[in-house]
Design an enzyme around this catalytic site. Structure first.
Site, PDB file in Angstrom:
ATOM      1  CD  GLU A  48      -1.683  -2.375   1.668  1.00  0.00           C
ATOM      2  OE1 GLU A  48      -0.486  -2.575   1.971  1.00  0.00           O
ATOM      3  OE2 GLU A  48      -2.566  -3.236   1.797  1.00  0.00           O
ATOM      4  CG  PHE A 110      -9.680  -9.472  11.945  1.00  0.00           C
ATOM      5  CD1 PHE A 110      -8.414  -9.760  12.444  1.00  0.00           C
ATOM      6  CD2 PHE A 110      -9.911  -9.664  10.588  1.00  0.00           C
ATOM      7  CE1 PHE A 110      -7.409 -10.225  11.617  1.00  0.00           C
ATOM      8  CE2 PHE A 110      -8.905 -10.132   9.750  1.00  0.00           C
ATOM      9  CZ  PHE A 110      -7.647 -10.409  10.268  1.00  0.00           C
ATOM     10  CD  GLN A 111      -7.385  -7.373   8.251  1.00  0.00           C
ATOM     11  OE1 GLN A 111      -8.286  -7.205   7.439  1.00  0.00           O
ATOM     12  NE2 GLN A 111      -6.207  -7.892   7.923  1.00  0.00           N
ATOM     13  CE  LYS A 160     -17.596  -7.197   4.820  1.00  0.00           C
ATOM     14  NZ  LYS A 160     -17.179  -8.365   5.597  1.00  0.00           N
ATOM     15  CG  MET A 470      22.105  12.640   3.675  1.00  0.00           C
ATOM     16  SD  MET A 470      23.240  13.832   2.930  1.00  0.00           S
ATOM     17  CE  MET A 470      22.284  14.438   1.560  1.00  0.00           C
TER      18      MET A 470
HETATM   19  C1  LIG Z   1      12.176   6.230   5.512  1.00  0.00           C
HETATM   20  C2  LIG Z   1      13.440   6.927   5.863  1.00  0.00           C
HETATM   21  N1  LIG Z   1      14.245   6.404   6.801  1.00  0.00           N
HETATM   22  C3  LIG Z   1      15.405   7.029   7.129  1.00  0.00           C
HETATM   23  C4  LIG Z   1      15.770   8.196   6.506  1.00  0.00           C
HETATM   24  C5  LIG Z   1      17.063   8.903   6.890  1.00  0.00           C
HETATM   25  N2  LIG Z   1      17.984   8.926   5.743  1.00  0.00           N
HETATM   26  C6  LIG Z   1      18.106  10.012   4.944  1.00  0.00           C
HETATM   27  S1  LIG Z   1      19.173   9.772   3.708  1.00  0.00           S
HETATM   28  C7  LIG Z   1      19.529   8.232   4.230  1.00  0.00           C
HETATM   29  C8  LIG Z   1      20.521   7.371   3.500  1.00  0.00           C
HETATM   30  C9  LIG Z   1      20.077   7.025   2.137  1.00  0.00           C
HETATM   31  O1  LIG Z   1      20.956   6.047   1.636  1.00  0.00           O
HETATM   32  P1  LIG Z   1      20.826   5.555   0.134  1.00  0.00           P
HETATM   33  O2  LIG Z   1      19.405   5.210  -0.151  1.00  0.00           O
HETATM   34  O3  LIG Z   1      21.809   4.474  -0.100  1.00  0.00           O
HETATM   35  O4  LIG Z   1      21.158   6.837  -0.724  1.00  0.00           O
HETATM   36  P2  LIG Z   1      22.509   7.697  -0.771  1.00  0.00           P
HETATM   37  O5  LIG Z   1      22.479   8.688   0.321  1.00  0.00           O
HETATM   38  O6  LIG Z   1      23.649   6.741  -0.592  1.00  0.00           O
HETATM   39  O7  LIG Z   1      22.502   8.346  -2.094  1.00  0.00           O
HETATM   40  C10 LIG Z   1      18.814   7.920   5.378  1.00  0.00           C
HETATM   41  C11 LIG Z   1      18.911   6.631   6.107  1.00  0.00           C
HETATM   42  C12 LIG Z   1      14.878   8.708   5.539  1.00  0.00           C
HETATM   43  N3  LIG Z   1      15.101   9.869   4.904  1.00  0.00           N
HETATM   44  N4  LIG Z   1      13.739   8.055   5.224  1.00  0.00           N
END
Ligand SMILES: Cc1ncc(C[n+]2csc(CCOP(=O)(O)OP(=O)(O)O)c2C)c(N)n1
Lengths: 569, 163
Positions: A48, A110-111, A160, A470
């Protein structure tokens, strides 16, 4: 006589909804029964969250509202991230969820989940349908709320039994907003003042946000910039609002904005902000943001005015209406003073360009530049969240409105693939380039099955640095190289994964392989996955630490190899 | 500083928690909140007292205004208003102190609504200052129980635009 399900389907058809993204379950099966008998197209996603992001991708790429469906409980809660993303980026989204029978609500059936309660802070409004009589009003109102003013997500929760309840349903009497007391319109009063301020300024700058895209005002923005000669910078969300190849385009400002754009921002004497909430990623320290410049803030949402930044002139107006008005007001003179400002900006651009010469391991920027070289500036570009997102925002030249799709406000990893899928559905015949990290790709990659099933031209370009890039960068700079939970093992093997989904794939680990691999990506019809092995030590620069000022941006200035704040010589 | 908001809302389910949520999400503690139907049964009026920074409260007001079921938001802090609270106080009062307690209630024009052997229930209405004065005066006798409504307020004079 119609039942609730039929009424909803007819309503969506009447609103020219082309397709809905959804996933069935017990409490919404009655709806699916009738959906299956209607001409309304349903796309079965694999999660979803993917459905909500796909609907948003569709909406972002087309400008039309996206619609997603889910069952009660776990189906509904899986939508939440996508709904929050739509809320923060002002994307029109209608989510319809099944709910347990009216009689069973409140009994921990449920749900059962109180989804209207759960999404209250991340929707413009949410409804629990309690009787068939109110359905026409609710649908009409929900549609208006989602698409009107500053767009956003709306959720309708349908028990529902109400899908099956039949009745003579009278048409809507449209009750929305009629009781609201209108605020005084200050356009007439402020317009001459704003025009005068614009003509007088010696170092004016336009900052465009996503509101210009939403308002469909990109053409007028170009016109205003050209008539006045005022250069334009953009927020992340405003990236497609102004063509990157325009001589007056300076690029993105903010935490990872390009140097010349950030310097123009911190030195301007007038800033015209259009359709932007001036988020902390743009302003840094809010209290000290452009203390000396005249700030004009135009936004369709009154609550954005004076929220983050004190502006000299605030106008609650849709960006298109504003631009139309100010162009009518007319007679701007391009004076000699602004020529000096242009020269100054040119100098900054020449002194501090984005690096384009690379050696050693492949750098993420090279992959982006190669994609742009081969695909051109007219492709639909989607990103996930992380370093690669900022690199794309800096490097990929976008020349058309609605051709850059990114999760700006929520920054939701996992957005990319399903959003690219939604964009491909919304704009058939156009290639969609998705840039994604090896981390974020793994959050929603189950939609590869949906993409394969429908043979969508989604070009998945993985900037694979075997790290949460990042996070790695922050731990490098802010936490003094203390890396915790940011390394990713080289798993899965993306080429094998692609094979499992019957999608062609290519891998490139050296500079020599880069251009050929990109050719493969762009020449192959339908979906493709490309695994580009890039240097994990590459940092997104400039980097303004949270709360900093633009001129404090960290970078490698004047050929130096170490990081240094721009303002500290 | 303390602010009083008068918020007119549609009488729809969930509107109370939505309004309260907007305050709490921004870290405001609602000091008092009164909701009730107005002269028009399809609308309710909330009077909310909250303490906080002017700027942030202005933002909360604007966010409230954006809600579909909020009709009108008024910050009536600086307007001339009639405001009232109601307070029920069970104060201990035996043979030796009863007279004195009754005198105090008369001074403040309170009503005695229940009499027990060792205590009285006093009903007081008025603004915040009066409430505090009454409570302070009865304190020495021993306040055994106290309940207060929140504040309700209405702007003085003629008002015809909106509600
Ligand atoms: C759902 C979610 N969880 C955690 C984060 C925190 N976060 C921001 S950038 C990042 C790393 C992303 O790594 P990657 O997808 O390998 O991309 P890159 O930065 O290496 O280009 C994280 C964990 C986020 N933005 N979204």
């Amino acid at each position: 006589m119609k039942n609730g399900a039929q009424y909803i389907i007819d309503f969506l058809l009447k609103k020219e909804v082309e397709m809905v993204f959804g996933y069935p379950g017990g409490q919404i099966l009655n709806f699916y029964e009738y959906l299956g008998k209607s001409p309304l197209k349903h796309v079965l996603v694999r999660h979803e969250q993917g459905g909500a992001h796909a609907a948003c991708g569709y909406a972002r790429a087309t400008g039309k509202p996206g619609v997603c469906l889910a069952t009660s409980g776990p189906g509904a809660t899986n939508l939440v991230t996508g709904i929050a993303d739509a809320y923060l980026d002002s994307i029109p989204l209608l989510a319809i969820t099944g709910q347990v029978n009216l009689n069973d609500i409140g009994k921990d059936s449920f749900q059962e989940a109180d989804i209207t309660g759960i999404v209250t802070p991340v929707t413009k409004h949410s409804y629990l349908l309690e009787s068939l009589d109110t359905l026409p009003e609710i649908l009409d109102e929900a549609w208006q709320v989602a698409t009107g003013g500053r767009p956003g997500p709306v959720l309708i929760d349908v028990p529902k039994n109400l899908f099956l309840a039949e009745g003579e349903i009278a048409d809507s009497r449209q009750t929305l907003h009629t009781r609201k007391v209108k605020k005084a319109d200050r356009t007439e009063e402020l317009m001459p003042k704003i025009t005068e301020a614009l003509s007088k300024a010696k170092q004016p700058l336009i900052l465009t946000g996503g509101g210009v895209v939403t308002a469909g005002a990109c053409d007028l923005l170009i016109k205003l910039a050209e008539e006045t000669g005022i250069p334009v910078v953009n927020t992340l969300m405003g990236k497609s609002a102004f063509p990157a190849d325009h001589p007056l385009a300076l690029g993105m400002v903010g935490m990872h904005g390009v140097a010349a754009a950030n310097l123009a921002l911190s030195n301007c004497d007038l800033l015209l902000c259009l359709g932007t909430r001036l988020s902390d990623r743009v302003t840094g320290n809010r209290r000290q943001f452009l203390e000396k410049a005249c700030i004009i803030h135009v936004d369709v949402d009154a609550a954005e005015l004076q929220k983050n930044v004190d502006a000299n002139y605030c106008l609650q107006l849709d960006a298109r209406l504003f631009l139309q008005r100010i162009l009518d007001e007319g007679h701007f003179k391009k004076n000699g003073d602004i020529a000096q400002w242009h020269q100054q900006i040119d100098r900054w651009q020449q002194e501090h360009p984005l690096p384009t010469d690379f050696s050693g391991l492949i750098k993420p920027q090279e992959v982006i530049l190669e994609a742009a070289r081969q695909a051109g500036s007219k492709a639909i570009v989607v990103t996930d969240v992380g370093q690669h997102q900022m690199f794309v925002a800096q490097y990929y030249p976008i020349s058309r409105c609605r051709n850059f799709l990114t999760s700006g406000g929520l920054g939701a990893m996992g957005f990319g693939l399903p959003a690219a899928m939604g964009a491909a559905f919304g704009r058939p015949g156009e290639d969609v380039l998705l840039f994604v990290g090896d981390g974020g790709f793994q959050m929603t990659l189950q939609e590869l099955a949906t993409i394969r099933e429908h043979n969508l031209p989604v070009k998945v370009i993985i900037l694979n640095n075997s790290t949460l890039g990042m996070i790695h960068q922050w731990q490098d700079v802010v936490f003094k190289k203390h890396y915790v939970a940011s390394n990713l093992p080289p798993l899965p093997d993306f080429v094998k994964l692609a094979a499992a989904y019957d999608i062609p794939a290519v891998i490139a680990a050296t500079r020599e392989e880069l251009s050929q691999a990109m050719e493969f990506v762009l020449k192959t019809e339908g979906p493709v996955i490309a695994d580009f092995r890039v240097d994990k030590e590459e940092m997104v620069l400039p980097f303004i630490l949270p709360g900093g000022k633009p001129e404090d941006m960290l970078g490698r200035w004047q050929g130096e190899t170490h990081l240094r704040s721009f303002s500290r010589k | 500083m303390k602010h009083t908001f008068a918020v007119l809302v549609e009488n729809s389910p969930g509107v109370l928690s939505k309004v309260a949520g907007l305050f709490s999400r921004r870290g405001f503690n609602i000091e008092s909140l009164v909701v009730s139907e107005t002269e028009d049964s399809s609308t309710s009026r909330m009077t909310i007292v909250v303490e906080g920074d002017n700027r942030v409260l202005e933002q909360v007001g604007k966010q409230l205004n954006k809600q579909v079921d909020v009709i009108k938001v008024n910050d009536i802090t600086n307007e001339e208003t009639v405001e009232r609270q109601l307070c029920l106080i069970r104060v201990s009062a035996d043979q030796s102190t009863r007279q004195e307690v009754l005198q105090i209630t008369e001074v403040f024009r309170c009503r005695v609504v229940d009499i027990g052997r060792k205590s009285l229930i006093v009903e007081a209405t008025g603004d915040e200052a009066k409430m505090q004065a009454i409570i302070r005066s009865l304190w020495p006798f021993g306040i055994m129980e106290l309940v207060r409504t929140g504040k309700v307020a209405m702007v003085r004079g003629e008002r015809n635009k909106g509600k």
